[in-house]
Design a protein around this motif. Structure first.
Motif, short mmCIF file in Angstrom:
data_model
loop_
_atom_site.label_atom_id
_atom_site.label_comp_id
_atom_site.label_asym_id
_atom_site.label_seq_id
_atom_site.Cartn_x
_atom_site.Cartn_y
_atom_site.Cartn_z
N ALA A 1 0.85 -1.21 0.00
CA ALA A 1 0.00 0.00 0.00
C ALA A 1 0.88 1.26 0.00
N ILE A 2 1.93 1.24 0.82
CA ILE A 2 2.82 2.40 0.86
C ILE A 2 3.54 2.55 -0.47
N GLY A 3 3.99 1.40 -1.04
CA GLY A 3 4.67 1.45 -2.33
C GLY A 3 3.79 2.05 -3.40
N ALA A 4 2.54 1.61 -3.43
CA ALA A 4 1.61 2.11 -4.45
C ALA A 4 1.33 3.59 -4.25
N ARG A 5 1.20 3.97 -3.02
CA ARG A 5 0.90 5.38 -2.70
C ARG A 5 2.07 6.29 -3.14
N VAL A 6 3.30 5.84 -2.90
CA VAL A 6 4.47 6.63 -3.30
C VAL A 6 4.56 6.70 -4.83
N ALA A 7 4.27 5.55 -5.48
CA ALA A 7 4.38 5.51 -6.94
C ALA A 7 3.29 6.35 -7.61
N ASN A 8 2.12 6.41 -6.95
CA ASN A 8 1.02 7.15 -7.57
C ASN A 8 0.24 7.93 -6.52
N THR A 9 0.67 9.17 -6.31
CA THR A 9 0.06 9.99 -5.25
C THR A 9 -1.34 10.47 -5.62
N SER A 10 -1.81 10.13 -6.84
CA SER A 10 -3.20 10.51 -7.17
C SER A 10 -4.17 9.42 -6.69
N LEU A 11 -3.63 8.29 -6.20
CA LEU A 11 -4.50 7.20 -5.73
C LEU A 11 -4.99 7.44 -4.30
N LYS A 12 -6.25 7.08 -4.03
CA LYS A 12 -6.73 6.96 -2.65
C LYS A 12 -6.43 5.53 -2.24
N VAL A 13 -5.54 5.33 -1.30
CA VAL A 13 -5.15 3.98 -0.92
C VAL A 13 -5.82 3.60 0.40
N ILE A 14 -6.51 2.46 0.35
CA ILE A 14 -7.23 1.97 1.53
C ILE A 14 -6.74 0.55 1.82
N VAL A 15 -6.43 0.28 3.08
CA VAL A 15 -6.01 -1.06 3.49
C VAL A 15 -7.13 -1.68 4.31
N GLU A 16 -7.51 -2.91 3.98
CA GLU A 16 -8.52 -3.62 4.80
C GLU A 16 -7.97 -4.99 5.12
N SER A 17 -7.98 -5.37 6.37
CA SER A 17 -7.53 -6.70 6.77
C SER A 17 -8.06 -7.03 8.16
N GLY A 18 -7.79 -8.25 8.60
CA GLY A 18 -8.30 -8.67 9.90
C GLY A 18 -7.39 -8.28 11.05
N ASP A 19 -7.86 -8.58 12.27
CA ASP A 19 -7.07 -8.27 13.47
C ASP A 19 -5.84 -9.16 13.54
N GLY A 20 -5.97 -10.43 13.11
CA GLY A 20 -4.80 -11.32 13.09
C GLY A 20 -3.77 -10.80 12.10
N ASP A 21 -4.23 -10.51 10.92
CA ASP A 21 -3.35 -10.04 9.85
C ASP A 21 -2.65 -8.73 10.24
N THR A 22 -3.39 -7.79 10.81
CA THR A 22 -2.85 -6.46 11.07
C THR A 22 -2.08 -6.37 12.37
N TYR A 23 -2.65 -6.92 13.44
CA TYR A 23 -2.05 -6.70 14.76
C TYR A 23 -1.13 -7.86 15.18
#
Ligand SMILES: Cc1ncc(C[n+]2csc(CCOP(=O)(O)OP(=O)(O)O)c2C)c(N)n1
Ligand code: SF4
Length: 282
Positions: free
Chosen positions: A73-95
């Motif tokens: 997500a960070i890579g995509a955001r840096v490569a294309n700052t015109s994108l709205k980047v949203i991350v969705e994942s579970g509590d296991g995956d994220t935390y």
């Protein structure tokens, strides 16, 4: 202009009654109300039931590795700052497996909205304790009860310096949608921890359990860090919902002058521009 239904893909593999459905509908409605065209949004996830979301919403999608939703997500955001980047994942995956990325992403503060489906269990792998499972909760693996105290994502986010931090409940879809809109528009990293019943494997934290406890604090000032921390730490008989903290600060992107103006992805590329570097290193 799109309406919410235009963002939805009909087939899903979630159990009937799963809290993920309301989160998906809230997201679709938020995107429609913000009038974000499909091609301007990127949805990134890791692995899990929540992480199937990029398959079920008609925008750009990246379904990566378990615990690794944030790096692409960070890579995509840096490569294309015109994108709205949203991350969705579970509590296991994220935390859990993605905990390291979670912490250091907050330090970086990229302009990303992060929606965590917190069902307090591993859903996809059929019901083991996750980092947010209650102490004492019995599962097929933790047969004598989970011995560990739950991880607190919101107080961690605040301590690490997150500028936007909220808690929502998938049983309150309109409130979730409005909070998502604010998180998507927030300039910097914005976390929403979403209480999401897993009707198949979490028989403790059910819709009824949450409904008996959730409330909306009155007169909370989301610029008051101390008050936000108190709300973040409140859990048990009363569970507050809402935007606890909302104070923007310098984003990751703003440190790099080269990211200003035309996005890297759409900037004309001329190999001749690299000739001086080649001369230096070859
Ligand atoms: C590197 C790696 N480790 C572990 C797994 C197994 N695994 C897949 S999903 C998952 C946990 C899912 O729980 P959560 O992230 O809370 O999402 P949910 O399914 O509850 O939405 C685990 C441990 C995996 N696929 N890859
Ligand atoms: S296992 Fe739980 S989280 Fe997964 S789809 Fe079914 S109810 Fe939802």
């Amino acid at each position: 202009m799109c309406n919410a239904k235009d963002y939805l893909i009909n087939e899903t593999a979630w159990c009937p009654g799963c809290g993920n459905f309301a989160i998906r509908e809230a997201l679709a409605a938020a995107l429609a109300e913000l009038e974000l065209p499909h091609h301007q949004v990127l949805l990134c996830s890791g692995i899990g039931q929540a992480a199937k979301m990029p398959h079920y919403i008609k925008v750009n999608g990246f379904n990566g590795l378990h615990g690794r939703a944030l790096p692409p997500a960070i890579g995509a955001r840096v490569a294309n700052t015109s994108l709205k980047v949203i991350v969705e994942s579970g509590d296991g995956d994220t935390y859990g497996e993605g905990g390291n990325h979670f912490i250091h992403n907050i330090r970086r503060n990229p302009d990303i909205a992060h929606f965590v489906h917190n069902n307090q269990i591993y859903g996809l792998t059929k019901g083991q304790a996750s980092p947010t499972s209650e102490t004492g909760m019995k599962t097929k693996v933790q047969t004598a009860g989970n011995i560990l105290p739950p991880f607190n994502p919101l107080s961690t986010a605040l301590v690490m310096g997150a500028g936007f931090m909220a808690r929502c409940f998938s049983g309150e879809k309109d409130h979730l949608k409005e909070t998502m809109k604010q998180a998507i528009q927030f300039p910097g990293y914005a976390l929403i921890d979403i209480l999401q019943p897993c009707v198949s494997f979490n028989k403790l934290n059910t819709y009824g359990w949450y409904k008996e406890r959730v409330y909306h604090p009155e007169n909370h000032d989301p610029q008051n860090w101390q008050a936000a921390m108190e709300l973040a730490r409140q859990w048990g008989d009363e569970i507050p919902l809402g935007i606890f903290y909302n104070v923007p600060h310098e984003t990751f992107e703003s440190h790099f002058p080269t990211l200003r103006g035309e996005p890297l992805a759409t900037r004309p590329f001329n190999p001749a521009d690299l000739s001086s570097l080649q001369d230096e290193f070859l």
